[in-house]
Design a protein around this motif. Structure first.
Motif, PDB file in Angstrom:
ATOM      1  N   LYS A  50     -13.194 -91.411-113.563  1.00 51.53           N
ATOM      2  CA  LYS A  50     -11.842 -91.290-113.020  1.00 51.53           C
ATOM      3  C   LYS A  50     -10.800 -91.832-113.991  1.00 51.53           C
ATOM      4  N   THR A  51     -11.136 -92.887-114.730  1.00 51.68           N
ATOM      5  CA  THR A  51     -10.209 -93.432-115.728  1.00 51.68           C
ATOM      6  C   THR A  51      -9.959 -92.408-116.823  1.00 51.68           C
ATOM      7  N   LEU A  52     -11.019 -91.835-117.345  1.00 53.12           N
ATOM      8  CA  LEU A  52     -10.909 -90.810-118.379  1.00 53.12           C
ATOM      9  C   LEU A  52     -10.123 -89.616-117.849  1.00 53.12           C
ATOM     10  N   ALA A  53     -10.459 -89.172-116.656  1.00 53.66           N
ATOM     11  CA  ALA A  53      -9.778 -88.034-116.055  1.00 53.66           C
ATOM     12  C   ALA A  53      -8.291 -88.319-115.863  1.00 53.66           C
ATOM     13  N   SER A  54      -7.970 -89.537-115.462  1.00 50.95           N
ATOM     14  CA  SER A  54      -6.581 -89.919-115.259  1.00 50.95           C
ATOM     15  C   SER A  54      -5.794 -89.860-116.568  1.00 50.95           C
ATOM     16  N   LYS A  55      -6.399 -90.337-117.653  1.00 45.82           N
ATOM     17  CA  LYS A  55      -5.729 -90.275-118.969  1.00 45.82           C
ATOM     18  C   LYS A  55      -5.477 -88.825-119.369  1.00 45.82           C
ATOM     19  N   ILE A  56      -6.497 -87.987-119.224  1.00 44.27           N
ATOM     20  CA  ILE A  56      -6.355 -86.583-119.602  1.00 44.27           C
ATOM     21  C   ILE A  56      -5.309 -85.905-118.723  1.00 44.27           C
ATOM     22  N   ASP A  57      -5.313 -86.196-117.427  1.00 42.12           N
ATOM     23  CA  ASP A  57      -4.343 -85.588-116.530  1.00 42.12           C
ATOM     24  C   ASP A  57      -2.927 -86.026-116.878  1.00 42.12           C
ATOM     25  N   GLY A  58      -2.754 -87.291-117.209  1.00 41.06           N
ATOM     26  CA  GLY A  58      -1.431 -87.774-117.609  1.00 41.06           C
ATOM     27  C   GLY A  58      -0.925 -87.078-118.861  1.00 41.06           C
ATOM     28  N   LEU A  59      -1.808 -86.912-119.835  1.00 45.15           N
ATOM     29  CA  LEU A  59      -1.428 -86.221-121.067  1.00 45.15           C
ATOM     30  C   LEU A  59      -1.134 -84.748-120.798  1.00 45.15           C
ATOM     31  N   ARG A  60      -1.910 -84.142-119.924  1.00 44.00           N
ATOM     32  CA  ARG A  60      -1.684 -82.741-119.545  1.00 44.00           C
ATOM     33  C   ARG A  60      -0.292 -82.583-118.943  1.00 44.00           C
ATOM     34  N   LYS A  61       0.064 -83.482-118.072  1.00 46.96           N
ATOM     35  CA  LYS A  61       1.371 -83.416-117.423  1.00 46.96           C
ATOM     36  C   LYS A  61       2.500 -83.677-118.413  1.00 46.96           C
ATOM     37  N   GLU A  62       2.298 -84.614-119.346  1.00 45.27           N
ATOM     38  CA  GLU A  62       3.319 -84.888-120.370  1.00 45.27           C
ATOM     39  C   GLU A  62       3.593 -83.646-121.217  1.00 45.27           C
ATOM     40  N   GLN A  63       2.549 -82.854-121.442  1.00 43.38           N
ATOM     41  CA  GLN A  63       2.669 -81.631-122.254  1.00 43.38           C
ATOM     42  C   GLN A  63       3.091 -80.420-121.412  1.00 43.38           C
ATOM     43  N   HIS A  64       3.292 -80.643-120.113  1.00 42.85           N
ATOM     44  CA  HIS A  64       3.700 -79.585-119.187  1.00 42.85           C
ATOM     45  C   HIS A  64       2.696 -78.435-119.158  1.00 42.85           C
ATOM     46  N   LEU A  65       1.408 -78.793-119.185  1.00 44.69           N
ATOM     47  CA  LEU A  65       0.343 -77.796-119.094  1.00 44.69           C
ATOM     48  C   LEU A  65      -0.147 -77.720-117.652  1.00 44.69           C
ATOM     49  N   SER A  66      -0.384 -76.525-117.190  1.00 38.09           N
ATOM     50  CA  SER A  66      -0.982 -76.362-115.870  1.00 38.09           C
ATOM     51  C   SER A  66      -2.490 -76.596-115.988  1.00 38.09           C
ATOM     52  N   GLN A  67      -3.132 -76.768-114.851  1.00 33.06           N
ATOM     53  CA  GLN A  67      -4.585 -76.900-114.862  1.00 33.06           C
ATOM     54  C   GLN A  67      -5.219 -75.628-115.415  1.00 33.06           C
ATOM     55  N   MET A  68      -4.635 -74.490-115.128  1.00 34.99           N
ATOM     56  CA  MET A  68      -5.159 -73.225-115.642  1.00 34.99           C
ATOM     57  C   MET A  68      -5.072 -73.186-117.167  1.00 34.99           C
ATOM     58  N   GLU A  69      -3.949 -73.641-117.715  1.00 34.51           N
ATOM     59  CA  GLU A  69      -3.781 -73.645-119.173  1.00 34.51           C
ATOM     60  C   GLU A  69      -4.779 -74.601-119.827  1.00 34.51           C
ATOM     61  N   LEU A  70      -5.011 -75.756-119.208  1.00 29.21           N
ATOM     62  CA  LEU A  70      -6.010 -76.675-119.741  1.00 29.21           C
ATOM     63  C   LEU A  70      -7.392 -76.044-119.665  1.00 29.21           C
ATOM     64  N   GLY A  71      -7.661 -75.332-118.590  1.00 29.04           N
ATOM     65  CA  GLY A  71      -8.931 -74.632-118.450  1.00 29.04           C
ATOM     66  C   GLY A  71      -9.144 -73.613-119.547  1.00 29.04           C
ATOM     67  N   ILE A  72      -8.105 -72.870-119.879  1.00 32.33           N
ATOM     68  CA  ILE A  72      -8.199 -71.886-120.966  1.00 32.33           C
ATOM     69  C   ILE A  72      -8.515 -72.598-122.272  1.00 32.33           C
ATOM     70  N   LEU A  73      -7.842 -73.697-122.525  1.00 34.34           N
ATOM     71  CA  LEU A  73      -8.084 -74.489-123.732  1.00 34.34           C
ATOM     72  C   LEU A  73      -9.534 -74.957-123.815  1.00 34.34           C
ATOM     73  N   LEU A  74     -10.081 -75.378-122.672  1.00 38.97           N
ATOM     74  CA  LEU A  74     -11.434 -75.921-122.645  1.00 38.97           C
ATOM     75  C   LEU A  74     -12.504 -74.861-122.394  1.00 38.97           C
ATOM     76  N   GLY A  75     -12.087 -73.647-122.061  1.00 39.68           N
ATOM     77  CA  GLY A  75     -13.041 -72.574-121.793  1.00 39.68           C
ATOM     78  C   GLY A  75     -13.732 -72.712-120.445  1.00 39.68           C
ATOM     79  N   ILE A  76     -12.991 -73.272-119.465  1.00 38.79           N
ATOM     80  CA  ILE A  76     -13.532 -73.436-118.114  1.00 38.79           C
ATOM     81  C   ILE A  76     -12.506 -72.937-117.105  1.00 38.79           C
ATOM     82  N   THR A  77     -12.919 -72.804-115.867  1.00 39.87           N
ATOM     83  CA  THR A  77     -12.017 -72.311-114.826  1.00 39.87           C
ATOM     84  C   THR A  77     -11.052 -73.403-114.368  1.00 39.87           C
ATOM     85  N   GLN A  78      -9.983 -72.978-113.711  1.00 38.07           N
ATOM     86  CA  GLN A  78      -9.027 -73.929-113.146  1.00 38.07           C
ATOM     87  C   GLN A  78      -9.708 -74.784-112.093  1.00 38.07           C
ATOM     88  N   ALA A  79     -10.632 -74.197-111.331  1.00 37.91           N
ATOM     89  CA  ALA A  79     -11.344 -74.959-110.303  1.00 37.91           C
ATOM     90  C   ALA A  79     -12.169 -76.082-110.938  1.00 37.91           C
TER      91      ALA A  79
END
Length: 76
Positions: free
Chosen positions: A4-33
Motif C-alpha cells: 500500500k505504501t508503494l502503491a500510494s507513492k505511485i498513485d501520488g506521482l500519477r496524479k501529479e502528472q495528471h495521468l488517468s488509471q487507463m493511461e498508466l495501464g497503457i504505460l505498464l501494459g495492463i488493464t485499467q482494472a
C-alpha cells in the motif's frame, strides 16, 4: 514497506502528472482494472512495473519504496 505504501507513492506521482488509471495501464501494459487493484494495494506491482514507473516519473526505486524521503533524481 507495504504494498500500500508503494502503491500510494505511485498513485501520488500519477496524479501529479495528471495521468488517468487507463493511461498508466497503457504505460505498464495492463488493464485499467489491474491498475486500480494495484493502486488500492490489493495486488502487488511487479518489479518490471516498478522500474517502469520509476523511469516514467523520474524517481528512484528507493523513493518509491519509501527508503528515500526526497526524490534524488529531481533537478536541483
Amino acid at each position: 514497506m507495504t504494498y500500500k505504501t508503494l502503491a500510494s507513492k505511485i498513485d501520488g506521482l500519477r496524479k501529479e502528472q495528471h495521468l488517468s488509471q487507463m493511461e498508466l495501464g497503457i504505460l505498464l501494459g495492463i488493464t485499467q482494472a489491474s491498475v486500480s487493484r494495484k493502486l488500492s494495494g490489493q495486488i502487488p506491482f511487479s518489479a518490471e512495473e516498478i522500474f517502469e514507473c520509476a523511469e516514467r516519473f523520474n524517481v528512484s526505486t528507493e523513493y518509491l519504496y519509501g527508503r528515500e524521503k526526497e526524490n534524488a533524481l529531481a533537478p536541483a
